[in-house]
Design an enzyme around this catalytic site. Structure first.
Site, PDB file in Angstrom:
ATOM      1  N   GLU A  14     -12.766 -15.594  69.940  1.00  0.00           N
ATOM      2  CA  GLU A  14     -12.212 -16.087  71.193  1.00  0.00           C
ATOM      3  C   GLU A  14     -12.667 -17.525  71.372  1.00  0.00           C
ATOM      4  OE1 GLU A  14     -12.200 -12.738  74.428  1.00  0.00           O
ATOM      5  OE2 GLU A  14     -14.019 -12.496  73.250  1.00  0.00           O
ATOM      6  N   CYS A  30     -25.533 -10.128  74.991  1.00  0.00           N
ATOM      7  CA  CYS A  30     -25.333  -9.810  73.576  1.00  0.00           C
ATOM      8  C   CYS A  30     -25.924 -10.877  72.664  1.00  0.00           C
ATOM      9  CB  CYS A  30     -23.842  -9.648  73.274  1.00  0.00           C
ATOM     10  SG  CYS A  30     -23.079  -8.230  74.087  1.00  0.00           S
ATOM     11  N   ASN A  60     -22.851  -6.649  81.815  1.00  0.00           N
ATOM     12  CA  ASN A  60     -23.964  -7.600  81.801  1.00  0.00           C
ATOM     13  C   ASN A  60     -23.600  -8.963  82.390  1.00  0.00           C
ATOM     14  OD1 ASN A  60     -22.303  -7.934  79.495  1.00  0.00           O
ATOM     15  ND2 ASN A  60     -23.934  -9.002  78.412  1.00  0.00           N
ATOM     16  N   GLU A 106     -15.844  -8.324  70.938  1.00  0.00           N
ATOM     17  CA  GLU A 106     -17.164  -8.958  70.857  1.00  0.00           C
ATOM     18  C   GLU A 106     -18.161  -7.875  71.214  1.00  0.00           C
ATOM     19  OE1 GLU A 106     -20.617 -10.148  72.024  1.00  0.00           O
ATOM     20  OE2 GLU A 106     -19.537 -11.115  73.666  1.00  0.00           O
TER      21      GLU A 106
END
Length: 491
Positions: free
Chosen positions: A472, A293, A160, A259
């Site tokens: 992160e 996301c 993405n 993630e």
């Protein structure tokens, strides 16, 4: 030989592009038109092994011991070089994803530059803990921590935001002295290989950055995550794939940073500036055709302003411009593939079976003959659903959201937290105290108030539940990409 020459996108191993094998390849397809743009060389088990071996050799040959100042200077040169080749990266990002040129320029490639510079600054400024320990007899000991590279890191990148998320992982990994083997999504192979050219140009030693192309099961992804020479895995993608990777590396107890997916909520209170909220919601629902996301798929609106928000958001959705990604006027691109469009359309059917009222969208747009082969879909909004419905509980990952009314703050918080995911939320209110109060009660990794997608690269980023493990960004990235060792010296 360059990455994208004579119709091929190549693997990059030990400082050189690998000549492709005609018998082991797949197609790079333009999501906007459906046309085949290139052939991609699929890495076999032997080539993945070569990549991991070269990464280990680069560490042993001195990369891990390279002074921090030299590593961070290299990252800054990489950022400069990406800027110099900016339009090449824009073209590669558009070919991979079909996203509009304005987004590729302002978000994806610009953020790649920022990632390299930000982590150069973060690692260069990072300090270490030290303590003086009092001992018996009046003596003391000095305890201080040092950070050593994690080692060879497998970097698995989604389709993405392929360049943005690639550099988000590679920049801190390299700054901390690791070597990497990158496995980009099979849907978006170009930018990872193009980045290899830049890193080679700025002097990164051979073997520190490697790229292997392919799929997951019985391909480069599986070969990489099962390789005994890997010291850790960082992955962004679906929750299901993250779970599979975790099972794969569990016997070796490898550190992982995941993630994963999201089913993110927005809460809109009746004291909000409606125009400001509509602008923010339009971005949070429809950016990158909903393929982020962090995008919002659940919008909880106070009943007093529900009709205003619903009608306003429909109007904003209908103002979006789908079309040729190369045109500045285009705001919205296609989905990544025909397969993904089939998945999103299946949720359109599920939602209608569950009683959804379609306010706008719900199908495939007619964009003319030139784009008929692309993976296009209409921006879509629903009402009439509840938290019990699959379309509200399961991640769709498209330009779609369900609008649901609420009456009280406590109800809104309960609705927003009623999910297995925990990545992001946004709260829209003009009440400062309420904004802080509600944002802190969201069970997510990042909670925005009156904004969305605003990022501070020094802050921790990640999710909980099905949305991931670890964080992160800033020093959180250092914690993953290094192993601390405490040194104790009696004085």
């Amino acid at each position: 030989m360059t990455t994208h020459c004579d119709g091929w996108i190549r693997n990059y191993v030990d400082g050189a592009y690998v000549e492709p094998d005609e018998s082991s390849s797949f197609e790079q397809v333009d999501p906007a038109t459906g046309r085949v743009l290139a052939r991609v060389h699929e890495a076999d088990h032997a080539l993945v092994d070569r990549a991991v071996t070269s990464a280990r050799r680069a560490l042993d040959n001195g990369w891990a011991d390279t002074p921090v100042g030299e590593r961070t200077a290299l990252l800054r040169r990489a950022a400069d070089r990406i800027e110099e080749r900016f339009e090449e990266f824009v073209a590669a990002e558009m070919a991979d994803t079909g996203k509009p040129i304005t987004q590729a320029r302002s978000l994806d490639v610009a953020r790649a530059v920022s990632n390299f510079r930000a982590f150069a600054d973060i690692v260069a400024a990072a300090g270490q803990e030290s303590f003086i320990t009092d001992l018996a007899g009046g003596k003391q000991a000095l305890n201080y921590a040092i950070r050593k590279p994690l080692g060879v890191v497998a970097v698995i990148v989604p389709w993405n935001l392929p360049l943005l998320l690639l550099t988000w992982k590679v920049a801190p990994a390299l700054a901390c002295g690791n070597s990497v083997v990158v496995k980009p999504s099979e849907e978006t192979p170009a930018t990872a290989s193009l980045l290899a050219e830049v890193l080679e140009e700025v002097g990164l030693p051979a073997g520190v950055y490697n790229v292997v192309h392919g799929f997951g099961a019985n391909s480069a992804g599986e070969f990489l995550t099962t390789h005994p020479g890997i010291d850790g895995v960082t992955f962004t993608g679906s929750s299901a794939t993250g779970s599979h990777v975790m099972k794969t590396v569990a016997p070796r107890v490898l550190p992982v940073s995941f993630e994963l997916g999201g089913k993110n909520a927005a809460i809109v209170f009746d004291d909000v500036d409606i125009d400001e909220a509509l602008t923010g919601l339009t971005k949070s629902v429809f950016t990158n055709t909903g393929q982020v996301c962090l995008c919002t798929e659940r919008v909880y609106v106070h009943r007093n302003i529900f009709d205003d928000i619903a009608s306003g958001l429909v109007e904003r959705a209908q103002e979006l411009r789908l079309g040729d990604p190369a045109l500045d006027a285009t705001t919205t691109g296609p989905l990544i593939s025909q397969a993904h469009r089939k998945k999103v359309l299946s949720y359109f059917e599920i939602a209608q079976q569950e009683g959804a009222k379609v306010l706008t969208g719900g199908g495939i747009p007619d964009l003319g003959e030139a784009l008929v082969g692309g993976s296009w879909i209409e921006p879509t909004l629903w009402t009439g659903l509840t938290n019990k419905d699959r379309a509200v509980r399961e991640e769709i990952f498209g330009p779609v959201a369900a609008l649901i009314p609420f009456d009280t703050e406590a109800e809104a918080i309960a609705l927003a937290n009623d999910t297995e995911y925990g990545l992001a939320a946004s709260v829209w209110t003009n009440d400062l105290r309420r904004g802080h109060r509600v944002a802190q009660k969201m069970n997510v990794g990042i909670s925005w108030v009156n904004t969305w997608f605003t990022r501070e690269l020094r802050s921790p980023f990640g999710g909980s539940g099905l949305s991931g493990i670890g964080r992160e960004g800033g020093e959180s990235s250092l914690h993953f990409y290094t192993e601390p060792t405490n040194v104790c010296v009696q004085l």
